[in-house]
Design a protein around this motif. Structure first.
Motif, mmCIF file in Angstrom:
data_model
loop_
_atom_site.group_PDB
_atom_site.id
_atom_site.type_symbol
_atom_site.label_atom_id
_atom_site.label_comp_id
_atom_site.label_asym_id
_atom_site.label_seq_id
_atom_site.Cartn_x
_atom_site.Cartn_y
_atom_site.Cartn_z
ATOM 1 N N GLU A 1 0.855 -1.180 0.000
ATOM 2 C CA GLU A 1 0.000 0.000 0.000
ATOM 3 C C GLU A 1 0.896 1.236 0.000
ATOM 4 O O GLU A 1 2.045 1.178 0.435
ATOM 5 N N GLU A 2 0.362 2.357 -0.481
ATOM 6 C CA GLU A 2 1.120 3.599 -0.544
ATOM 7 C C GLU A 2 0.639 4.575 0.530
ATOM 8 O O GLU A 2 -0.532 4.590 0.894
ATOM 9 N N ALA A 3 1.579 5.389 1.011
ATOM 10 C CA ALA A 3 1.265 6.441 1.971
ATOM 11 C C ALA A 3 2.269 7.576 1.784
ATOM 12 O O ALA A 3 3.290 7.413 1.097
ATOM 13 N N TYR A 4 1.970 8.718 2.388
ATOM 14 C CA TYR A 4 2.827 9.902 2.287
ATOM 15 C C TYR A 4 3.315 10.280 3.680
ATOM 16 O O TYR A 4 2.579 10.161 4.663
ATOM 17 N N GLY B 1 1.422 22.217 4.601
ATOM 18 C CA GLY B 1 0.999 22.991 5.755
ATOM 19 C C GLY B 1 1.165 22.292 7.085
ATOM 20 O O GLY B 1 1.132 22.961 8.130
ATOM 21 N N LEU B 2 1.361 20.973 7.094
ATOM 22 C CA LEU B 2 1.415 20.264 8.372
ATOM 23 C C LEU B 2 2.662 20.628 9.165
ATOM 24 O O LEU B 2 2.587 20.880 10.374
ATOM 25 N N ALA B 3 3.825 20.664 8.518
ATOM 26 C CA ALA B 3 5.056 20.985 9.243
ATOM 27 C C ALA B 3 4.986 22.376 9.859
ATOM 28 O O ALA B 3 5.389 22.577 11.014
ATOM 29 N N ASP B 4 4.463 23.353 9.108
ATOM 30 C CA ASP B 4 4.341 24.708 9.647
ATOM 31 C C ASP B 4 3.335 24.752 10.792
ATOM 32 O O ASP B 4 3.544 25.449 11.790
ATOM 33 N N ALA B 5 2.231 24.030 10.650
ATOM 34 C CA ALA B 5 1.223 24.023 11.711
ATOM 35 C C ALA B 5 1.800 23.446 12.997
ATOM 36 O O ALA B 5 1.560 23.983 14.093
ATOM 37 N N LEU B 6 2.565 22.367 12.902
ATOM 38 C CA LEU B 6 3.165 21.784 14.095
ATOM 39 C C LEU B 6 4.204 22.715 14.712
ATOM 40 O O LEU B 6 4.365 22.759 15.939
ATOM 41 N N ARG B 7 4.889 23.481 13.862
ATOM 42 C CA ARG B 7 5.927 24.392 14.364
ATOM 43 C C ARG B 7 5.323 25.555 15.143
ATOM 44 O O ARG B 7 5.876 25.972 16.173
ATOM 45 N N ALA C 1 -7.589 13.495 9.814
ATOM 46 C CA ALA C 1 -6.474 12.749 9.226
ATOM 47 C C ALA C 1 -5.877 11.756 10.204
ATOM 48 O O ALA C 1 -5.524 10.638 9.825
ATOM 49 N N ALA C 2 -5.726 12.156 11.478
ATOM 50 C CA ALA C 2 -5.039 11.296 12.437
ATOM 51 C C ALA C 2 -5.358 11.733 13.849
ATOM 52 O O ALA C 2 -5.666 12.902 14.104
ATOM 53 N N ALA C 3 -5.286 10.779 14.758
ATOM 54 C CA ALA C 3 -5.381 11.054 16.195
ATOM 55 C C ALA C 3 -4.098 10.566 16.846
ATOM 56 O O ALA C 3 -3.545 9.528 16.456
ATOM 57 N N PHE C 4 -3.629 11.324 17.840
ATOM 58 C CA PHE C 4 -2.387 10.982 18.528
ATOM 59 C C PHE C 4 -2.570 11.308 19.997
ATOM 60 O O PHE C 4 -2.897 12.446 20.358
ATOM 61 N N VAL C 5 -2.376 10.302 20.866
ATOM 62 C CA VAL C 5 -2.555 10.459 22.312
ATOM 63 C C VAL C 5 -1.384 9.786 23.008
ATOM 64 O O VAL C 5 -0.957 8.690 22.615
ATOM 65 N N VAL C 6 -0.868 10.433 24.063
ATOM 66 C CA VAL C 6 0.209 9.863 24.883
ATOM 67 C C VAL C 6 -0.183 9.977 26.352
ATOM 68 O O VAL C 6 -1.138 10.674 26.698
ATOM 69 N N PRO C 7 0.538 9.295 27.249
ATOM 70 C CA PRO C 7 0.104 9.277 28.652
ATOM 71 C C PRO C 7 0.304 10.579 29.412
ATOM 72 O O PRO C 7 -0.492 10.910 30.291
ATOM 73 N N HIS C 8 1.362 11.338 29.101
ATOM 74 C CA HIS C 8 1.784 12.438 29.979
ATOM 75 C C HIS C 8 2.094 13.681 29.151
ATOM 76 O O HIS C 8 2.572 13.575 28.015
ATOM 77 N N PRO C 9 1.838 14.890 29.693
ATOM 78 C CA PRO C 9 2.158 16.117 28.946
ATOM 79 C C PRO C 9 3.619 16.222 28.541
ATOM 80 O O PRO C 9 3.932 16.738 27.452
ATOM 81 N N ALA C 10 4.535 15.747 29.379
ATOM 82 C CA ALA C 10 5.954 15.800 29.025
ATOM 83 C C ALA C 10 6.251 14.899 27.828
ATOM 84 O O ALA C 10 7.084 15.230 26.980
ATOM 85 N N ASP C 11 5.550 13.775 27.736
ATOM 86 C CA ASP C 11 5.720 12.901 26.575
ATOM 87 C C ASP C 11 5.229 13.610 25.314
ATOM 88 O O ASP C 11 5.861 13.509 24.251
ATOM 89 N N TYR C 12 4.093 14.310 25.428
ATOM 90 C CA TYR C 12 3.568 14.980 24.241
ATOM 91 C C TYR C 12 4.524 16.059 23.750
ATOM 92 O O TYR C 12 4.756 16.196 22.545
ATOM 93 N N ARG C 13 5.083 16.836 24.673
ATOM 94 C CA ARG C 13 6.031 17.872 24.258
ATOM 95 C C ARG C 13 7.235 17.269 23.536
ATOM 96 O O ARG C 13 7.748 17.842 22.571
ATOM 97 N N ALA C 14 7.687 16.113 23.985
ATOM 98 C CA ALA C 14 8.848 15.472 23.363
ATOM 99 C C ALA C 14 8.497 14.862 22.013
ATOM 100 O O ALA C 14 9.342 14.810 21.111
ATOM 101 N N LEU D 1 5.029 13.947 14.585
ATOM 102 C CA LEU D 1 3.860 13.815 13.706
ATOM 103 C C LEU D 1 4.206 14.108 12.252
ATOM 104 O O LEU D 1 3.554 13.595 11.341
ATOM 105 N N VAL D 2 5.220 14.929 12.030
ATOM 106 C CA VAL D 2 5.582 15.262 10.648
ATOM 107 C C VAL D 2 6.286 14.090 9.966
ATOM 108 O O VAL D 2 6.385 14.049 8.738
ATOM 109 N N HIS D 3 6.762 13.123 10.741
ATOM 110 C CA HIS D 3 7.413 11.933 10.179
ATOM 111 C C HIS D 3 6.448 10.764 10.017
ATOM 112 O O HIS D 3 6.825 9.736 9.463
#
Length: 388
Positions: free
Chosen positions: A153-156, A163-169, A189-202, A207-209
């Motif tokens: 299967e193909e993906a990008y 616009g995604l990289a700029d939005a994340l920046r 497009a996507a959902a992303f959840v982690v356990p702790h705020p420090a994990d999310y910051r890291a 998401l751009v990868h």
């Protein structure tokens, strides 16, 4: 089949950059006994040994390591391993490969390495991968001996989604934020959840990868800017700071109800099959497979949750209509024991039409050539039969 819920998370007003809308997810109480960190890989492509006879090949920029405490005590993430900037910018002499042992591999008693999103995508590629279980005469020897191998299967990458990289920046991370819902042209497009705020910051920038589907790539290329969230407060009803706070809470809650019920309704309102992968201390790592219902959103995913259903980790991938069609067709064929007459009757179509759909989905090589020619001839003659 079961639904997906964002148990333990609350939606906050979105932020917009062009056609990209990022919706923060926050926790009132972060999860302390499970932490995530990233391991960045310096190879162009990864090869994963799924089992002794099957490998999965893809662009795999990073893996996640889950660390947990058995006694419920707070755990600390090891931290992201960064590559040297000079090595990252230098053009490689040849394509570099990295070999991985399994999608999810225990490193020690309290640490598990897994490949985010690829865990979910491998589940989709492996869908009825073995092919026909009975050697019906219509199927080729390749289908009987090798099943759907090779399956692709193909993906990008996120860097290709305009616009995604700029939005994340420029995105402002909220206090207590542990996740985000990514919309492109107001399509989830996507959902992303982690356990702790420090994990999310890291992990926010990873998401751009990540990989995004064909539908999202085209929406980003062709869609225009989306409207920003705007709160409207009736100033005639505000007489104090308490009134203003109450009005702001009302606006926030109305936005969250609209977003979760309408904009994210395709993700949260879908039916999923949960495929258990690994135990992660008191949590369970599982794949999500959608129902492959036509003409609606279908999302693949992977999650970590506890026995009470509290969501610690989530990552999803939205399938295109063509990918949904392939999943739907494989599911119907498997349900009909891969017999064309049985599957065609269950779908309410003629056998020539079913063969046409199999070929259009890219699975024509599974059928014998003389069988394909026979059904094409019947279709040209206008063979009678049931139609949807």
């Amino acid at each position: 089949m079961a639904e997906l819920t964002l148990n333990g998370l609350a939606t906050r007003p979105s932020q917009v950059w062009g056609g990209v809308r990022l919706v923060p997810l926050v926790r009132e109480e972060p999860i302390e006994d499970l932490r995530l960190d990233a391991r960045l890989y310096d190879a162009d492509a990864g090869v994963v040994a799924v089992d002794p006879r099957t490998v999965y090949c893809s662009y795999i920029p990073h893996g996640y390591v889950a660390t947990w405490a058995d006694d419920g005590a707070p755990a600390a993430a090891y931290g992201t391993q960064l590559r040297d900037s000079a090595e990252r910018d230098r053009a490689p002499d040849r394509m570099r490969l990295r070999f991985h042992r399994r999608m999810a591999r225990r490193l020690d008693k309290n640490r598990l390495r897994f490949l985010p999103l690829h865990l979910a995508l491998e589940g989709y590629l492996a869908l009825h991968f073995g092919g026909p279980e009975l050697a019906w005469e219509e199927w080729s020897q390749q289908a009987i001996r090798r099943g759907l191998s090779p399956r692709a299967e193909e993906a990008y990458t996120g860097g290709a989604v305009r616009g995604l990289a700029d939005a994340l920046r420029v995105f402002e991370i909220h206090p207590g934020q542990c996740g985000v819902l990514v919309h492109v042209a107001d399509a989830l497009a996507a959902a992303f959840v982690v356990p702790h705020p420090a994990d999310y910051r890291a992990l926010h920038s990873t998401l751009v990868h990540d990989l995004y589907g064909e539908l999202i790539y085209h929406y980003a290329m062709l869609g225009g800017p989306v409207p920003a969230f705007g709160a409207r407060v009736d100033d005639t009803a505000v007489r104090s700071l308490a009134d203003l706070r109450a009005a702001a809470r009302t606006q926030r809650d109305e936005w969250a109800a609209f977003h979760d019920g309408v904009m994210a309704g395709g993700l949260l309102g879908g039916d999923y099959t949960y495929d258990y992968v690994q135990q992660v201390g008191p949590y369970r790592l599982s794949r999500l497979l959608p129902s492959f219902e036509r003409q609606r959103e279908n999302h693949l995913g992977e999650l970590i949750a506890d026995d009470a259903g509290r969501l610690a980790y989530l990552k999803t991938f939205r399938l295109s209509e063509n990918q949904v069609r392939r999943g739907h067709l494989l599911t119907r064929l498997a349900a009909g024991d891969w017999r064309l007459s049985t599957t065609a009757a269950a779908m309410g179509v003629t056998e020539p039409e079913l063969v046409r759909r199999i070929e259009a989905a890219g699975f024509g090589y599974l059928l014998r050539q003389d069988v394909r020619d026979h059904y094409r001839a019947r279709a040209r003659r206008g063979a009678p039969g049931r139609e949807r």
